[in-house]
Design a protein around this motif. Sequence first.
Motif, PDB file in Angstrom:
ATOM      1  N   MET A   1       0.827  -1.197   0.000  1.00 47.70           N
ATOM      2  CA  MET A   1       0.000   0.000   0.000  1.00 47.70           C
ATOM      3  C   MET A   1       0.860   1.245   0.000  1.00 47.70           C
ATOM      4  SD  MET A   1      -3.148  -0.115   2.662  1.00 47.70           S
ATOM      5  CE  MET A   1      -3.930   1.472   2.426  1.00 47.70           C
ATOM      6  N   TYR A   3       1.553   5.176   0.919  1.00 47.95           N
ATOM      7  CA  TYR A   3       1.189   6.230   1.874  1.00 47.95           C
ATOM      8  C   TYR A   3       2.017   7.467   1.564  1.00 47.95           C
ATOM      9  CZ  TYR A   3      -0.904   2.509   4.672  1.00 47.95           C
ATOM     10  OH  TYR A   3      -1.670   1.460   5.093  1.00 47.95           O
ATOM     11  N   ASP A  82       1.354  -2.261   5.322  1.00 45.58           N
ATOM     12  CA  ASP A  82       0.101  -1.818   5.944  1.00 45.58           C
ATOM     13  C   ASP A  82       0.342  -0.561   6.770  1.00 45.58           C
ATOM     14  OD1 ASP A  82       1.267  -2.661   8.403  1.00 45.58           O
ATOM     15  OD2 ASP A  82       0.564  -4.701   8.024  1.00 45.58           O
ATOM     16  N   LEU A  83      -0.720  -0.087   7.421  1.00 46.85           N
ATOM     17  CA  LEU A  83      -0.624   1.149   8.206  1.00 46.85           C
ATOM     18  C   LEU A  83       0.422   1.035   9.315  1.00 46.85           C
ATOM     19  CD1 LEU A  83      -1.760   4.019   8.739  1.00 46.85           C
ATOM     20  CD2 LEU A  83      -3.321   2.976  10.373  1.00 46.85           C
ATOM     21  N   ASP A  84       0.495  -0.127   9.961  1.00 48.11           N
ATOM     22  CA  ASP A  84       1.452  -0.262  11.059  1.00 48.11           C
ATOM     23  C   ASP A  84       2.883   0.012  10.604  1.00 48.11           C
ATOM     24  OD1 ASP A  84      -0.414  -0.691  12.973  1.00 48.11           O
ATOM     25  OD2 ASP A  84      -0.138  -2.856  13.115  1.00 48.11           O
ATOM     26  N   LEU A  87       3.257   3.706   9.976  1.00 46.74           N
ATOM     27  CA  LEU A  87       3.328   4.462  11.233  1.00 46.74           C
ATOM     28  C   LEU A  87       4.704   4.313  11.875  1.00 46.74           C
ATOM     29  CD1 LEU A  87      -0.181   3.642  12.804  1.00 46.74           C
ATOM     30  CD2 LEU A  87       0.505   5.702  11.548  1.00 46.74           C
ATOM     31  N   GLU A  88       5.269   3.103  11.752  1.00 45.84           N
ATOM     32  CA  GLU A  88       6.593   2.845  12.307  1.00 45.84           C
ATOM     33  C   GLU A  88       7.630   3.730  11.604  1.00 45.84           C
ATOM     34  OE1 GLU A  88       7.280  -1.382  12.362  1.00 45.84           O
ATOM     35  OE2 GLU A  88       9.450  -1.060  12.439  1.00 45.84           O
ATOM     36  N   PRO A 105      -3.055   7.481   3.453  1.00 45.32           N
ATOM     37  CA  PRO A 105      -3.082   6.440   2.427  1.00 45.32           C
ATOM     38  C   PRO A 105      -3.349   7.079   1.072  1.00 45.32           C
ATOM     39  CG  PRO A 105      -4.780   6.067   4.112  1.00 45.32           C
ATOM     40  CD  PRO A 105      -4.159   7.387   4.400  1.00 45.32           C
ATOM     41  N   PHE A 109      -7.037   2.365  -3.183  1.00 48.06           N
ATOM     42  CA  PHE A 109      -6.426   1.371  -2.302  1.00 48.06           C
ATOM     43  C   PHE A 109      -6.431  -0.010  -2.954  1.00 48.06           C
ATOM     44  CE2 PHE A 109      -5.711  -1.502   0.968  1.00 48.06           C
ATOM     45  CZ  PHE A 109      -6.859  -2.143   1.383  1.00 48.06           C
ATOM     46  N   GLU A 110      -7.539  -0.401  -3.641  1.00 48.34           N
ATOM     47  CA  GLU A 110      -7.608  -1.793  -4.108  1.00 48.34           C
ATOM     48  C   GLU A 110      -7.016  -2.063  -5.469  1.00 48.34           C
ATOM     49  OE1 GLU A 110     -10.920  -4.460  -2.139  1.00 48.34           O
ATOM     50  OE2 GLU A 110     -11.723  -2.623  -2.991  1.00 48.34           O
TER      51      GLU A 110
ATOM     52  N   HIS B 129      -7.305  -0.576  17.609  1.00 52.95           N
ATOM     53  CA  HIS B 129      -6.099   0.017  17.008  1.00 52.95           C
ATOM     54  C   HIS B 129      -6.020   1.505  17.349  1.00 52.95           C
ATOM     55  CE1 HIS B 129      -3.087   1.174  14.067  1.00 52.95           C
ATOM     56  NE2 HIS B 129      -2.820  -0.107  13.915  1.00 52.95           N
ATOM     57  N   GLY B 177      -9.596   1.620   4.459  1.00 51.48           N
ATOM     58  CA  GLY B 177      -8.969   2.669   3.668  1.00 51.48           C
ATOM     59  C   GLY B 177      -7.552   2.986   4.114  1.00 51.48           C
ATOM     60  N   ALA B 178      -7.316   2.963   5.403  1.00 50.98           N
ATOM     61  CA  ALA B 178      -5.991   3.322   5.910  1.00 50.98           C
ATOM     62  C   ALA B 178      -5.080   2.100   5.967  1.00 50.98           C
ATOM     63  CB  ALA B 178      -6.100   3.951   7.292  1.00 50.98           C
ATOM     64  N   GLY B 179      -5.621   0.917   5.698  1.00 46.63           N
ATOM     65  CA  GLY B 179      -4.792  -0.283   5.706  1.00 46.63           C
ATOM     66  C   GLY B 179      -4.400  -0.732   7.101  1.00 46.63           C
ATOM     67  N   ILE B 180      -5.312  -0.618   8.055  1.00 42.10           N
ATOM     68  CA  ILE B 180      -5.049  -1.138   9.405  1.00 42.10           C
ATOM     69  C   ILE B 180      -5.042  -2.662   9.310  1.00 42.10           C
ATOM     70  CG2 ILE B 180      -6.013  -1.391  11.739  1.00 42.10           C
ATOM     71  CD1 ILE B 180      -7.050   1.460  11.529  1.00 42.10           C
ATOM     72  N   PRO B 181      -3.939  -3.308   9.669  1.00 42.02           N
ATOM     73  CA  PRO B 181      -3.862  -4.758   9.465  1.00 42.02           C
ATOM     74  C   PRO B 181      -4.734  -5.516  10.464  1.00 42.02           C
ATOM     75  CG  PRO B 181      -1.870  -3.964  10.524  1.00 42.02           C
ATOM     76  CD  PRO B 181      -2.705  -2.752  10.236  1.00 42.02           C
ATOM     77  N   ARG B 183      -4.704  -8.125  12.626  1.00 44.30           N
ATOM     78  CA  ARG B 183      -3.759  -9.030  13.279  1.00 44.30           C
ATOM     79  C   ARG B 183      -3.480  -8.576  14.707  1.00 44.30           C
ATOM     80  NH1 ARG B 183       1.956  -6.543  11.068  1.00 44.30           N
ATOM     81  NH2 ARG B 183       1.717  -4.645  12.292  1.00 44.30           N
ATOM     82  N   LEU B 189       5.449  -4.164  19.407  1.00 43.83           N
ATOM     83  CA  LEU B 189       4.345  -3.217  19.557  1.00 43.83           C
ATOM     84  C   LEU B 189       3.349  -3.656  20.623  1.00 43.83           C
ATOM     85  CD1 LEU B 189       3.416  -2.374  15.837  1.00 43.83           C
ATOM     86  CD2 LEU B 189       4.566  -0.888  17.485  1.00 43.83           C
ATOM     87  N   ARG B 193       0.174  -1.651  22.587  1.00 43.31           N
ATOM     88  CA  ARG B 193      -1.144  -1.965  22.024  1.00 43.31           C
ATOM     89  C   ARG B 193      -2.026  -2.682  23.045  1.00 43.31           C
ATOM     90  NH1 ARG B 193      -0.736  -1.665  16.303  1.00 43.31           N
ATOM     91  NH2 ARG B 193       0.542   0.185  16.017  1.00 43.31           N
TER      92      ARG B 193
END
Lengths: 110, 430
Positions: A1, A3, A82-84, A87-88, A105, A109-110, B129, B177-181, B183, B189, B193
């Motif tokens: 993805m 960003y 992904d977002l994580d 963010l990292e 993002p 997206f798709e 999240h 939309g933001a791609g929050i995984p 998992r 983390l 979390r």
Amino acid sequence: MEYLLLIVSDPEAPAYIPEEDNIEEWSADLDARGASRVGNRLRPPSDATTVTVREGRTILTDGPFTESKEWIAGFDLIDVADLDEALEIAAAHPMARFGRVEVRPVWPFE
Amino acid sequence: MTGLASSDAATEAARALASVAASERLRVVSTLIRLTGDWDLAEDCVQDALARALTVWPERGIPDNPGAWLSTVARNLAVDAIRKADADRRAARRHAVETSIDSEGEKESTMPTDAFDDDRLRLIFTCCHPALAMESRVALTLRTVLGLSVAETAHVFLVSEASMQKRLVRARAKIRGAGIPYRVPPPHLLPERTAGVLAVLYLLFTEGYSSGSGTDLVRPALAEEAIRLTRLVAALMPGQPEVLALLALELLQHSRAATRIDAAGDLVLLEDQDRTRWDAAAIADGLGMLAQAERALEPLAAPPGPYLLQARIAAEHATAPTAAATDFARIAELYAALGRIAPSPVVDLNRAIAVALSQGPDAGLALLDALELDARLAGYHLLHATRADLLRRRRSIGDALPHYRRALELAPSEAERRFLQRRVNELDPQ
């Protein structure tokens, strides 16, 4: 993805300390991840020109489209899982400490 | 087949379904979200599968493994829905769901060996999240994890069903939309979390334990759901001191639920509660969990976290034979420790109360004077009610009254207003 990281100034943030700017380390990490990167610093808002077209008429305005104490000082386009991960990477950017980093993002997206 | 008359079969099936829904719904819905990546689809299909069970089970009998039956039906419904919606684009997703029906069908009801490889935990962590606003986290947890209806979720927040629906749609849209995984976050983390997950669970609990506003002062069903969920997280992430401590805290606080409100719906203070009616089993369970939390903390060589300190405070109250025999000096120390790691004016206020109850009202009032400077508490009814109560205890009735009246103006719930009004009437009979 994909960003877009918007590197934003923040007058309230701790003062910028050149010795603590680890931007090279940060770039090296991006390269190591293969998070294909386009990015750069931006000239200050005073160098901006805002373009507006209304009813066929083009209006040029000196300066950015919003007057605020924060401004976009740079950008980075990254491609990560992904977002994580985004963010990292954002949290490791020196400007997360001396300013803020907005993570957006990229559409679609798709 | 059960061989019962049809109405008995229907009752039997409904009862079996209710118990399966309680124990299996979360697992089925969370797995379906993982497989389809579509939260709405997953919830709808599980709902439809439950409805289908209600008509099929009375006729054909309750299946041997009702949980597996539910997930198979829900997955088949998902495959049909995806097939109908878009033949090409979602083919890969459909394939994932189809193959999972065969491969996962059998190992359904066994607990995974790796606690973190659990869809329920994945769902909880995704709902909590930190990229989601706190209220969205709680709303999503209520709706998706606990399976509350949109109307029930709206009721918790005292908003309209339409605006709750909007909030849920926005939260799911952000996840996608933001791609929050979807998992459980990686180990580095996890500590930060987990704190967020616990915050959501505790918020759910306190919402049920003492609703901030409106007429329902307690909603025990919500508190019980929060306990059930905390227990689940504790089972899925064993040996985490703060998770165990939160469970202990919730159990110990909930043990008093039946005595906090009298028959007339009025508030009963801790010191006036009938201790013989506290839930002894819940207290024993809570103390056991607290002991487990203490043991889990020991090898970590880390200071106690906020939930452990609060659980210790709750344990002091729960084990004191009478209100007067409570070790308030110890409770004051625990609040001081809590204030150091999780500073909050409310913690300071509670410490002042504990100090007053161990050293006398004047010591408590001296601490309150410092607190009054804190603008964040000026509009908090309990600050004024506390000051009023401490003045009443040292028999300064004239000084206490204006503070009671100020607290009365600010109190958010009916029951609290009735309580404060009663106090005012007692002190000022005119």
